[in-house]
Design an enzyme around this catalytic site. Structure first.
Site, PDB file in Angstrom:
ATOM      1  N   GLN A 125     -15.860 -53.807   8.048  1.00  0.00           N
ATOM      2  CA  GLN A 125     -15.738 -52.679   7.107  1.00  0.00           C
ATOM      3  C   GLN A 125     -16.004 -51.372   7.838  1.00  0.00           C
ATOM      4  OE1 GLN A 125     -17.963 -53.759   3.180  1.00  0.00           O
ATOM      5  NE2 GLN A 125     -18.735 -55.121   4.766  1.00  0.00           N
TER       6      GLN A 125
ATOM      7  N   VAL B 142     -15.742 -48.207  10.358  1.00  0.00           N
ATOM      8  CA  VAL B 142     -14.644 -47.400  10.889  1.00  0.00           C
ATOM      9  C   VAL B 142     -14.901 -47.035  12.352  1.00  0.00           C
ATOM     10  CG1 VAL B 142     -13.965 -46.513   8.623  1.00  0.00           C
ATOM     11  CG2 VAL B 142     -15.652 -45.240   9.964  1.00  0.00           C
TER      12      VAL B 142
ATOM     13  N   HIS C 100     -11.342 -51.075   6.443  1.00  0.00           N
ATOM     14  CA  HIS C 100     -11.554 -49.723   5.897  1.00  0.00           C
ATOM     15  C   HIS C 100     -11.029 -48.635   6.835  1.00  0.00           C
ATOM     16  CE1 HIS C 100     -15.004 -51.172   3.013  1.00  0.00           C
ATOM     17  NE2 HIS C 100     -13.795 -51.527   2.614  1.00  0.00           N
TER      18      HIS C 100
ATOM     19  N   CYS D 243      -1.100 -38.508   8.452  1.00  0.00           N
ATOM     20  CA  CYS D 243      -0.639 -37.404   7.626  1.00  0.00           C
ATOM     21  C   CYS D 243      -0.415 -37.923   6.204  1.00  0.00           C
ATOM     22  CB  CYS D 243       0.661 -36.825   8.188  1.00  0.00           C
ATOM     23  SG  CYS D 243       1.352 -35.515   7.152  1.00  0.00           S
TER      24      CYS D 243
ATOM     25  N   CYS E 184       3.614 -37.238   5.366  1.00  0.00           N
ATOM     26  CA  CYS E 184       4.781 -37.926   5.946  1.00  0.00           C
ATOM     27  C   CYS E 184       4.461 -39.331   6.470  1.00  0.00           C
ATOM     28  CB  CYS E 184       5.400 -37.099   7.076  1.00  0.00           C
ATOM     29  SG  CYS E 184       4.436 -37.137   8.603  1.00  0.00           S
TER      30      CYS E 184
ATOM     31  N   CYS F 243       0.761 -31.260  11.429  1.00  0.00           N
ATOM     32  CA  CYS F 243       1.009 -32.680  11.698  1.00  0.00           C
ATOM     33  C   CYS F 243       2.031 -32.807  12.824  1.00  0.00           C
ATOM     34  CB  CYS F 243       1.535 -33.346  10.422  1.00  0.00           C
ATOM     35  SG  CYS F 243       2.233 -34.985  10.721  1.00  0.00           S
TER      36      CYS F 243
ATOM     37  N   CYS G 281       5.500 -34.120  10.932  1.00  0.00           N
ATOM     38  CA  CYS G 281       6.335 -33.302  10.038  1.00  0.00           C
ATOM     39  C   CYS G 281       6.116 -31.798  10.218  1.00  0.00           C
ATOM     40  CB  CYS G 281       6.096 -33.688   8.582  1.00  0.00           C
ATOM     41  SG  CYS G 281       4.429 -33.327   7.991  1.00  0.00           S
TER      42      CYS G 281
HETATM   43  P1  OAD Z   1     -24.537 -50.587   3.493  1.00  0.00           P
HETATM   44  O1  OAD Z   1     -25.242 -49.374   3.941  1.00  0.00           O
HETATM   45  O2  OAD Z   1     -24.221 -50.727   2.053  1.00  0.00           O
HETATM   46  O3  OAD Z   1     -25.372 -51.880   3.925  1.00  0.00           O
HETATM   47  C1  OAD Z   1     -25.860 -52.053   5.218  1.00  0.00           C
HETATM   48  C2  OAD Z   1     -26.653 -53.345   5.276  1.00  0.00           C
HETATM   49  O4  OAD Z   1     -27.093 -53.520   6.619  1.00  0.00           O
HETATM   50  C3  OAD Z   1     -27.910 -53.356   4.398  1.00  0.00           C
HETATM   51  O5  OAD Z   1     -27.961 -54.565   3.641  1.00  0.00           O
HETATM   52  C4  OAD Z   1     -29.064 -53.289   5.392  1.00  0.00           C
HETATM   53  O6  OAD Z   1     -30.202 -54.035   4.981  1.00  0.00           O
HETATM   54  C5  OAD Z   1     -28.444 -53.924   6.635  1.00  0.00           C
HETATM   55  N1  OAD Z   1     -29.022 -53.466   7.900  1.00  0.00           N
HETATM   56  C6  OAD Z   1     -29.531 -52.247   8.209  1.00  0.00           C
HETATM   57  N2  OAD Z   1     -29.935 -52.209   9.487  1.00  0.00           N
HETATM   58  C7  OAD Z   1     -29.695 -53.435  10.008  1.00  0.00           C
HETATM   59  C8  OAD Z   1     -29.889 -54.043  11.283  1.00  0.00           C
HETATM   60  N3  OAD Z   1     -30.430 -53.366  12.301  1.00  0.00           N
HETATM   61  N4  OAD Z   1     -29.513 -55.332  11.458  1.00  0.00           N
HETATM   62  C9  OAD Z   1     -28.959 -56.034  10.425  1.00  0.00           C
HETATM   63  N5  OAD Z   1     -28.745 -55.511   9.209  1.00  0.00           N
HETATM   64  C10 OAD Z   1     -29.098 -54.239   8.991  1.00  0.00           C
HETATM   65  O7  OAD Z   1     -23.225 -50.719   4.406  1.00  0.00           O
HETATM   66  P2  OAD Z   1     -21.918 -51.625   4.157  1.00  0.00           P
HETATM   67  O8  OAD Z   1     -22.277 -52.879   3.441  1.00  0.00           O
HETATM   68  O9  OAD Z   1     -21.222 -51.736   5.439  1.00  0.00           O
HETATM   69  O10 OAD Z   1     -16.968 -47.900   2.622  1.00  0.00           O
HETATM   70  O11 OAD Z   1     -21.097 -50.696   3.197  1.00  0.00           O
HETATM   71  C11 OAD Z   1     -19.832 -51.105   2.775  1.00  0.00           C
HETATM   72  C12 OAD Z   1     -18.933 -49.920   2.569  1.00  0.00           C
HETATM   73  O12 OAD Z   1     -19.592 -48.956   1.746  1.00  0.00           O
HETATM   74  C13 OAD Z   1     -18.624 -49.131   3.830  1.00  0.00           C
HETATM   75  O13 OAD Z   1     -17.575 -49.685   4.588  1.00  0.00           O
HETATM   76  C14 OAD Z   1     -18.245 -47.777   3.286  1.00  0.00           C
HETATM   77  C15 OAD Z   1     -19.389 -47.643   2.304  1.00  0.00           C
HETATM   78  O14 OAD Z   1     -19.192 -46.791   1.246  1.00  0.00           O
HETATM   79  C16 OAD Z   1     -16.192 -46.811   2.460  1.00  0.00           C
HETATM   80  O15 OAD Z   1     -16.506 -45.704   2.854  1.00  0.00           O
HETATM   81  C17 OAD Z   1     -14.892 -47.098   1.751  1.00  0.00           C
END
Ligand code: OAD
Length: 233
Positions: A90, A92, A108, A116, A119, A135, A138
């Protein structure tokens, strides 16, 4: 053995990149509706560019950690044994790639790419973005954006991802809180497909009860130990 790994922000936390929902996470400082939705971009593109320009600059100063490197070892090790790793993130950031992983699916999108909105032009991009830039496709200004998936947009490669989960022998979720769908629904899809499931995280996630096996601790410690067990055993 075929292993499907889903990673989230926790795998990059020890590289210095903020997670989203922890106490000092990104969404405690910004409202996601302002910086991570198409509506927010329309309302205030300057703010959105500032947000991603800062994150891009941070990323370029970060290095992969032991968890990223261990997943690259797992990919090579499984391949040598006739198996396969499907690594879906997930995140980026490009830390899996810099850690040595050959195949990474970014559901993600990628911060080091731009596209862009007008386009459809898309390409690798490491510089700041702004509303003044034209861009390269375009030649119109004001439509370039980071090639990341915002809330309300469809994550990429979903058909292939669901297929790969159901074909795996093991589904492993690493460093994700399990709060954002469709990624958060993959563990349930794995269970329904009869695939064994494992969670590696700092603490139990929202989905913890859905995992057969759970390992808690920092990704840089737990992931290398888990990889050594998988390849050794
Ligand atoms: P979160 O911030 O929601 O969760 C991160 C997880 O990593 C938590 O459960 C923490 O406990 C754990 N964590 C933190 N430090 C750690 C470490 N050193 N070792 C192991 N685990 C650790 O992040 P995501 O689940 O990735 O999407 O979030 C999902 C999506 O929400 C992202 O891709 C982004 C965000 O909004 C978009 O922007 C569309």
């Amino acid at each position: 053995m075929r292993i499907f790994v889903l990673t989230g922000a926790g795998v990059s936390a020890e590289s210095g990149l903020s997670t989203f929902r922890d106490a000092s996470g990104v969404w405690t400082k910004y409202d996601f509706r302002d910086v991570a939705t198409p509506e927010g971009f329309k309302r205030n593109p300057v703010l959105v560019h500032e947000f991603y320009n800062t994150r891009r600059a941070n990323l370029l100063n970060c290095e992969p950690n032991a968890a990223h490197r261990a997943l690259a070892v797992l990919e090579a090790g499984l391949k040598a044994q006739g198996g396969r790793l499907y690594l879906c993130t997930q995140n980026v950031d490009d830390l899996h790639e810099r850690g040595g992983s050959q195949h990474v699916v970014h559901m993600h999108g990628e911060l080091l790419r731009a596209c862009c909105a007008r386009c459809g032009w898309a390409a690798p991009w490491r510089e700041d973005l702004s509303t003044d830039l034209a861009c390269p496709g375009c030649a119109r200004a004001g439509h370039l954006r980071p090639e990341v998936v915002w809330f309300g947009e469809e994550p990429t490669h979903m058909d292939q991802i669901f297929h790969e989960v159901s074909e795996a022998d093991l589904f492993v979720s690493i460093g994700t809180s399990g709060s954002v769908y469709p990624a958060a629904g993959l563990v349930e899809h794995a269970r329904r497909s009869g695939v064994r499931t494992c969670e590696i995280n700092l603490e139990p996630s929202e989905n913890a009860r859905r995992f057969d096996e759970k390992r808690y601790g920092t990704a840089s410690e737990v992931v290398p130990a888990w990889v050594a067990e998988v390849l050794g055993g």
